[in-house]
Design a protein around this motif. Structure first.
Motif, PDB file in Angstrom:
ATOM      1  N   ARG A 277      67.325  34.220  13.445  1.00  0.00           N
ATOM      2  CA  ARG A 277      67.878  33.407  12.702  1.00  0.00           C
ATOM      3  C   ARG A 277      69.398  33.504  12.412  1.00  0.00           C
ATOM      4  O   ARG A 277      70.025  32.456  12.291  1.00  0.00           O
ATOM      5  N   SER A 278      69.722  34.564  12.139  1.00  0.00           N
ATOM      6  CA  SER A 278      71.201  34.799  12.118  1.00  0.00           C
ATOM      7  C   SER A 278      72.009  34.382  13.290  1.00  0.00           C
ATOM      8  O   SER A 278      73.055  33.618  13.068  1.00  0.00           O
ATOM      9  N   GLY A 279      71.627  34.630  14.247  1.00  0.00           N
ATOM     10  CA  GLY A 279      72.449  34.051  15.490  1.00  0.00           C
ATOM     11  C   GLY A 279      72.391  32.504  15.417  1.00  0.00           C
ATOM     12  O   GLY A 279      73.359  31.911  15.672  1.00  0.00           O
ATOM     13  N   PHE A 280      71.097  31.921  15.205  1.00  0.00           N
ATOM     14  CA  PHE A 280      71.248  30.489  15.053  1.00  0.00           C
ATOM     15  C   PHE A 280      72.057  30.038  14.214  1.00  0.00           C
ATOM     16  O   PHE A 280      72.830  29.078  14.405  1.00  0.00           O
ATOM     17  N   ASN A 281      72.138  30.527  12.872  1.00  0.00           N
ATOM     18  CA  ASN A 281      73.066  30.181  11.850  1.00  0.00           C
ATOM     19  C   ASN A 281      74.351  30.129  12.245  1.00  0.00           C
ATOM     20  O   ASN A 281      75.309  29.293  12.127  1.00  0.00           O
ATOM     21  N   LYS A 282      74.934  30.974  12.829  1.00  0.00           N
ATOM     22  CA  LYS A 282      76.345  31.366  13.349  1.00  0.00           C
ATOM     23  C   LYS A 282      76.697  30.422  14.295  1.00  0.00           C
ATOM     24  O   LYS A 282      77.639  29.701  14.445  1.00  0.00           O
ATOM     25  N   GLY A 283      75.799  30.193  15.490  1.00  0.00           N
ATOM     26  CA  GLY A 283      76.042  28.827  16.134  1.00  0.00           C
ATOM     27  C   GLY A 283      76.109  27.619  15.595  1.00  0.00           C
ATOM     28  O   GLY A 283      77.130  26.809  15.864  1.00  0.00           O
ATOM     29  N   VAL A 284      75.310  27.201  14.803  1.00  0.00           N
ATOM     30  CA  VAL A 284      75.243  25.877  13.759  1.00  0.00           C
ATOM     31  C   VAL A 284      76.534  25.908  13.038  1.00  0.00           C
ATOM     32  O   VAL A 284      77.194  24.831  13.093  1.00  0.00           O
ATOM     33  N   ASN A 285      76.893  26.924  12.589  1.00  0.00           N
ATOM     34  CA  ASN A 285      78.220  26.903  11.676  1.00  0.00           C
ATOM     35  C   ASN A 285      79.423  26.689  12.589  1.00  0.00           C
ATOM     36  O   ASN A 285      80.270  25.946  12.145  1.00  0.00           O
ATOM     37  N   PHE A 286      79.500  27.245  13.722  1.00  0.00           N
ATOM     38  CA  PHE A 286      80.600  26.970  14.646  1.00  0.00           C
ATOM     39  C   PHE A 286      80.530  25.523  15.032  1.00  0.00           C
ATOM     40  O   PHE A 286      81.624  25.036  14.919  1.00  0.00           O
ATOM     41  N   LEU A 287      79.469  24.885  15.454  1.00  0.00           N
ATOM     42  CA  LEU A 287      79.313  23.329  15.780  1.00  0.00           C
ATOM     43  C   LEU A 287      79.990  22.665  14.357  1.00  0.00           C
ATOM     44  O   LEU A 287      80.602  21.740  14.547  1.00  0.00           O
ATOM     45  N   LYS A 288      79.702  23.185  13.279  1.00  0.00           N
ATOM     46  CA  LYS A 288      80.066  22.377  11.868  1.00  0.00           C
ATOM     47  C   LYS A 288      81.296  22.448  11.639  1.00  0.00           C
ATOM     48  O   LYS A 288      82.265  21.556  11.379  1.00  0.00           O
ATOM     49  N   ASP A 289      82.095  23.834  12.088  1.00  0.00           N
ATOM     50  CA  ASP A 289      83.319  24.036  11.888  1.00  0.00           C
ATOM     51  C   ASP A 289      84.327  23.058  12.858  1.00  0.00           C
ATOM     52  O   ASP A 289      85.348  22.719  12.739  1.00  0.00           O
ATOM     53  N   GLN A 290      83.461  22.679  14.189  1.00  0.00           N
ATOM     54  CA  GLN A 290      84.298  21.941  15.001  1.00  0.00           C
ATOM     55  C   GLN A 290      84.179  20.636  14.639  1.00  0.00           C
ATOM     56  O   GLN A 290      84.715  19.689  15.411  1.00  0.00           O
ATOM     57  N   GLY A 291      83.570  20.244  13.662  1.00  0.00           N
ATOM     58  CA  GLY A 291      83.237  18.734  13.360  1.00  0.00           C
ATOM     59  C   GLY A 291      82.217  18.136  13.600  1.00  0.00           C
ATOM     60  O   GLY A 291      81.952  16.706  13.544  1.00  0.00           O
ATOM     61  N   VAL A 292      81.297  18.809  14.062  1.00  0.00           N
ATOM     62  CA  VAL A 292      79.870  18.060  14.363  1.00  0.00           C
ATOM     63  C   VAL A 292      78.966  18.117  13.326  1.00  0.00           C
ATOM     64  O   VAL A 292      78.922  18.910  12.528  1.00  0.00           O
ATOM     65  N   LYS A 293      78.383  17.044  13.144  1.00  0.00           N
ATOM     66  CA  LYS A 293      77.584  16.981  12.012  1.00  0.00           C
ATOM     67  C   LYS A 293      76.080  17.117  12.522  1.00  0.00           C
ATOM     68  O   LYS A 293      75.648  16.787  13.464  1.00  0.00           O
ATOM     69  N   ILE A 294      75.269  18.083  11.780  1.00  0.00           N
ATOM     70  CA  ILE A 294      74.250  18.611  12.253  1.00  0.00           C
ATOM     71  C   ILE A 294      73.038  18.318  11.043  1.00  0.00           C
ATOM     72  O   ILE A 294      73.205  18.604   9.934  1.00  0.00           O
TER      73      ILE A 294
END
Ligand code: SF4
Ligand code: SF4
Length: 143
Positions: A55-72
């Motif tokens: 789950r930790s790896g998943f969260n890091k990836g999702v947070n990366f996308l959010k930081d780039q301006g992607v809405k998830i």
């Protein structure tokens, strides 16, 4: 293995960036694109299954996308019919098991009754113009 389906909404300013590919390089995640579209306004929409060792790896990836301006958001799958693209060829009505897609006569117009749709996705595979697709409603934040 942790796996989750999410909906990505790319505003026009980030829609052309290959951000999803970076999930593999930066976070060792795997993904499966279930649906992807770009709107007339150059916004991108993608339904993505992301898999990670934890789950930790998943969260890091999702947070990366959010930081780039992607809405998830989390998906609530629905099928949509793009009326601007549909040519009313009728092919989807032949495969739809629930008659959610049907021909209105005598106009010979193909209509879509969402209430009857079982989200089997057969119409997506059949539609020659890609007017049928997976749509998702934002239900809650992912992380
Ligand atoms: S198969 Fe596609 S183009 Fe043909 S009627 Fe169905 S939605 Fe429209
Ligand atoms: S997803 Fe399946 S049930 Fe829904 S409209 Fe398409 S073919 Fe019909």
């Amino acid at each position: 293995m942790y796996s989750k389906i999410v909906i990505l909404h790319f505003p026009p300013e980030v829609a052309q960036k290959a951000l999803v590919c970076q999930l593999i390089k930066k976070f060792d995640l795997m993904f499966n694109i279930l649906s992807a579209r770009i709107s007339n306004k150059k916004e991108g929409f993608m339904v993505l299954e992301i898999s990670s060792a934890n789950r930790s790896g998943f969260n890091k990836g999702v947070n990366f996308l959010k930081d780039q301006g992607v809405k998830i958001s989390n998906p609530e799958h629905q099928i949509f019919k793009d009326e601007e693209i549909c040519t009313h060829c009728g092919a989807c009505t032949a495969v739809c098991p629930t008659e959610a897609l049907y021909i209105k006569r005598p106009e010979m117009e193909v209509l879509f009754n969402k209430e009857k749709c079982s989200v089997c996705e057969l119409c997506i595979l059949t539609c020659p113009t890609r007017a049928m697709g997976l749509f998702s409603k934002a239900t809650e934040e992912v992380v």
